[in-house]
Design an enzyme around this catalytic site. Structure first.
Site, PDB file in Angstrom:
ATOM      1  N   PRO A  23       0.815  -1.219   0.000  1.00 57.36           N
ATOM      2  CA  PRO A  23       0.000   0.000   0.000  1.00 57.36           C
ATOM      3  C   PRO A  23       0.849   1.271   0.000  1.00 57.36           C
ATOM      4  O   PRO A  23       1.825   1.353   0.739  1.00 57.36           O
ATOM      5  CB  PRO A  23      -0.811  -0.113   1.295  1.00 57.36           C
ATOM      6  CG  PRO A  23      -0.211  -1.225   2.079  1.00 57.36           C
ATOM      7  CD  PRO A  23       0.550  -2.079   1.149  1.00 57.36           C
ATOM      8  N   ALA A  57      -3.569   3.343   2.011  1.00 55.21           N
ATOM      9  CA  ALA A  57      -4.368   3.435   3.226  1.00 55.21           C
ATOM     10  C   ALA A  57      -5.608   4.274   2.920  1.00 55.21           C
ATOM     11  O   ALA A  57      -5.497   5.434   2.536  1.00 55.21           O
ATOM     12  CB  ALA A  57      -3.551   4.093   4.330  1.00 55.21           C
ATOM     13  N   GLN A  99      -6.632  -1.409   1.456  1.00 51.79           N
ATOM     14  CA  GLN A  99      -6.150  -1.264   2.825  1.00 51.79           C
ATOM     15  C   GLN A  99      -7.039  -0.258   3.565  1.00 51.79           C
ATOM     16  O   GLN A  99      -7.150   0.905   3.161  1.00 51.79           O
ATOM     17  CB  GLN A  99      -4.687  -0.786   2.860  1.00 51.79           C
ATOM     18  CG  GLN A  99      -4.109  -0.877   4.272  1.00 51.79           C
ATOM     19  CD  GLN A  99      -2.715  -0.289   4.425  1.00 51.79           C
ATOM     20  OE1 GLN A  99      -2.449   0.797   3.928  1.00 51.79           O
ATOM     21  NE2 GLN A  99      -1.834  -0.985   5.122  1.00 51.79           N
ATOM     22  N   TYR A 181      -0.264   4.294  13.355  1.00 52.20           N
ATOM     23  CA  TYR A 181      -1.624   4.797  13.173  1.00 52.20           C
ATOM     24  C   TYR A 181      -2.529   4.197  14.257  1.00 52.20           C
ATOM     25  O   TYR A 181      -2.062   3.452  15.123  1.00 52.20           O
ATOM     26  CB  TYR A 181      -2.099   4.531  11.739  1.00 52.20           C
ATOM     27  CG  TYR A 181      -1.222   5.278  10.753  1.00 52.20           C
ATOM     28  CD1 TYR A 181      -1.162   6.673  10.768  1.00 52.20           C
ATOM     29  CD2 TYR A 181      -0.387   4.603   9.860  1.00 52.20           C
ATOM     30  CE1 TYR A 181      -0.321   7.378   9.921  1.00 52.20           C
ATOM     31  CE2 TYR A 181       0.465   5.303   9.003  1.00 52.20           C
ATOM     32  CZ  TYR A 181       0.488   6.683   9.042  1.00 52.20           C
ATOM     33  OH  TYR A 181       1.334   7.381   8.201  1.00 52.20           O
TER      34      TYR A 181
HETATM   35  C1  LIG Z   1       5.025   6.633  -1.242  1.00 47.65           C
HETATM   36  C2  LIG Z   1       4.772   5.638  -0.137  1.00 47.65           C
HETATM   37  C3  LIG Z   1       3.531   5.591   0.469  1.00 47.65           C
HETATM   38  C4  LIG Z   1       3.261   4.643   1.481  1.00 47.65           C
HETATM   39  N1  LIG Z   1       1.990   4.536   1.993  1.00 47.65           N
HETATM   40  C5  LIG Z   1       1.677   3.482   2.790  1.00 47.65           C
HETATM   41  C6  LIG Z   1       0.326   3.189   3.122  1.00 47.65           C
HETATM   42  O1  LIG Z   1      -0.609   3.853   2.661  1.00 47.65           O
HETATM   43  N2  LIG Z   1       0.091   2.134   3.936  1.00 47.65           N
HETATM   44  C7  LIG Z   1       1.104   1.336   4.420  1.00 47.65           C
HETATM   45  O2  LIG Z   1       0.822   0.386   5.161  1.00 47.65           O
HETATM   46  N3  LIG Z   1       2.379   1.573   4.077  1.00 47.65           N
HETATM   47  C8  LIG Z   1       2.688   2.603   3.267  1.00 47.65           C
HETATM   48  N4  LIG Z   1       3.971   2.778   2.840  1.00 47.65           N
HETATM   49  C9  LIG Z   1       5.001   1.790   3.240  1.00 47.65           C
HETATM   50  C10 LIG Z   1       5.161   0.731   2.155  1.00 47.65           C
HETATM   51  O3  LIG Z   1       3.961   0.000   1.948  1.00 47.65           O
HETATM   52  C11 LIG Z   1       6.298  -0.247   2.513  1.00 47.65           C
HETATM   53  O4  LIG Z   1       5.942  -0.926   3.705  1.00 47.65           O
HETATM   54  C12 LIG Z   1       7.648   0.450   2.701  1.00 47.65           C
HETATM   55  O5  LIG Z   1       7.851   1.441   1.716  1.00 47.65           O
HETATM   56  C13 LIG Z   1       8.804  -0.548   2.681  1.00 47.65           C
HETATM   57  O6  LIG Z   1       8.794  -1.267   1.456  1.00 47.65           O
HETATM   58  P1  LIG Z   1       9.810  -0.891   0.232  1.00 47.65           P
HETATM   59  O7  LIG Z   1      11.212  -0.994   0.772  1.00 47.65           O
HETATM   60  O8  LIG Z   1       9.511  -1.937  -0.809  1.00 47.65           O
HETATM   61  O9  LIG Z   1       9.498   0.499  -0.230  1.00 47.65           O
HETATM   62  C14 LIG Z   1       4.281   3.754   1.892  1.00 47.65           C
HETATM   63  C15 LIG Z   1       5.549   3.836   1.277  1.00 47.65           C
HETATM   64  C16 LIG Z   1       5.796   4.739   0.271  1.00 47.65           C
HETATM   65  C17 LIG Z   1       7.158   4.760  -0.385  1.00 47.65           C
END
Ligand SMILES: Cc1cc2nc3c(=O)[nH]c(=O)nc-3n(C[C@H](O)[C@H](O)[C@H](O)COP(=O)(O)O)c2cc1C
Length: 354
Positions: A23, A57, A99, A181
């Site tokens: 997400p 989210a 989500q 959150y």
């Molecule tokens: C632009 C952006 C927005 C994110 N928004 C959410 C979100 O809405 N809900 C959530 O659980 N995690 C959110 N995250 C966290 C990601 O889902 C993920 O857990 C985190 O970036 C680590 O994974 P990665 O190393 O593949 O980026 C966000 C991350 C990024 C980069």
């Protein structure tokens, strides 16, 4: 044979492979509505071969948004607007998940690119954020503690949002119980000093998570999968631990959760996190082994071989990718080619198949 590109079946749903979109908030909505940006953003991942496309989210009530520009699912107009996204995702033979979230004390904040780490005032569309107690996060305003009665209404609000998500065409729902959150704020001892039934010991602090899960599962019935994203550790000596997570995962499983999406952190502004490739994979592995529930691994998973190993070694059942997919929305197509696995290419792009 690649395990990463084997299907994953849960309840009435089969997901074509185990590369899933994590997400990602887009801070691009007006009144919580998804728009062309969301269709493009999520649609590109479906065309790129991701088995599951998860939304950002999405707030179950307006004050559950992080920023005023967050997407939501608190009304039927939003559900109708999301239908465009789910129909597009389904047309690419992918699966759509939503989500569901409540930002709690980290609500009413600016978009990251506004560069301000303070609360948004009412005249700019902000609101009074709520939380388990009145302790503020970082430089944000202090939250208003929810009354016991208000906390008791949250399971129904999540359940109503889950119903709207299914009506909008989503194939599964993920509960956002992580990243500092609202629900994480309740289960973490760092942000819950309540003395009512939603505070105190482990059972009291996790009661909200358990009640929301029960209400959402009852609303979804038996066929629709339900995931929960947990912060597996607060990375703080006085905080929530992986042992707590294993225990909560077992409880959530009993109440109808099918998979734990094992993330971490978010409830303190500057935790010491040993960042590195796959740094949260051990959490997914422990929850899977000790709570006996499927897991998703997330966090700094960027390479096809790395993702393949996470699945083939039994650390997790799927990987959630965020930033790697922003850099390369068609990552699954490349990964399948590198791993010698079968994956469906959309007809429009088939001439580019390696
Ligand atoms: C632009 C952006 C927005 C994110 N928004 C959410 C979100 O809405 N809900 C959530 O659980 N995690 C959110 N995250 C966290 C990601 O889902 C993920 O857990 C985190 O970036 C680590 O994974 P990665 O190393 O593949 O980026 C966000 C991350 C990024 C980069």
């Amino acid at each position: 044979m690649s395990k990463l590109f084997e299907p994953f079946s849960v309840r009435d749903l089969t997901i074509a492979n185990r590369v899933w979109v994590s997400p990602m908030c887009q801070y691009s909505s007006v009144d919580g509505l998804p728009n062309d940006w969301h269709l493009m953003h999520l649609g590109q991942f479906a065309a790129g071969g991701a088995g599951l496309v998860m939304t950002e989210a999405s707030a179950v009530v307006p004050e559950g948004r992080i920023s005023p520009q967050d997407a939501g699912i608190w009304n039927d107009e939003q559900a109708r607007a999301w239908r465009r996204v789910t129909e597009f995702v389904h047309a690419q033979d992918s699966v759509a998940g939503m989500q569901l979230a409540h930002a709690g004390r980290k609500g009413s904040t600016y978009r990251p690119w506004d560069g301000k780490r303070t609360s948004v005032p009412p005249e700019e569309g902000g609101w009074q954020a709520v939380g388990p107690d009145d302790r503020a996060f970082g430089g944000y305003d202090a939250p208003r503690p929810l009354t016991e009665e208000e906390a008791g209404r949250l399971p129904g609000q999540f359940a109503a949002a889950a119903r709207r998500a299914v009506d909008a065409g989503f194939d599964l729902v993920e509960l956002h119980f992580a990243h500092g959150y609202l629900v994480h704020e309740f289960y973490s001892p760092l942000s819950n000093d309540r003395t009512d039934r939603y505070g105190g010991d482990f059972e009291g602090r996790t009661r909200l998570a358990v009640e929301i899960t029960g209400a959402v599962r009852a609303e979804l019935g038996d066929g629709v999968p339900l995931f929960a994203r947990l912060s597996s550790s607060d990375w703080d000596d006085d905080g929530w631990t992986i042992e707590d997570t294993v225990r909560l995962a077992g409880l959530l499983k009993e109440h109808g959760v099918d998979l734990i999406d094992a993330s971490s952190g978010g409830n303190t502004p500057h935790p010491q996190i040993p960042l590195g490739p796959g740094y949260q994979v051990p959490f997914a592995e422990r929850v899977r082994a000790e709570a006996g529930i499927p897991t998703g691994a997330v966090g700094m998973i960027t390479e096809p071989g790395q993702a393949e190993k996470i699945i083939s070694s039994g650390s997790a059942d799927a990987v959630f990718l965020a930033r790697a997919l922003l850099r390369e929305p068609h990552w699954p197509l490349r990964a399948a080619s590198e791993l010698g696995a079968e994956i469906r290419w959309v007809d429009q792009y088939a001439r580019a198949r390696a």
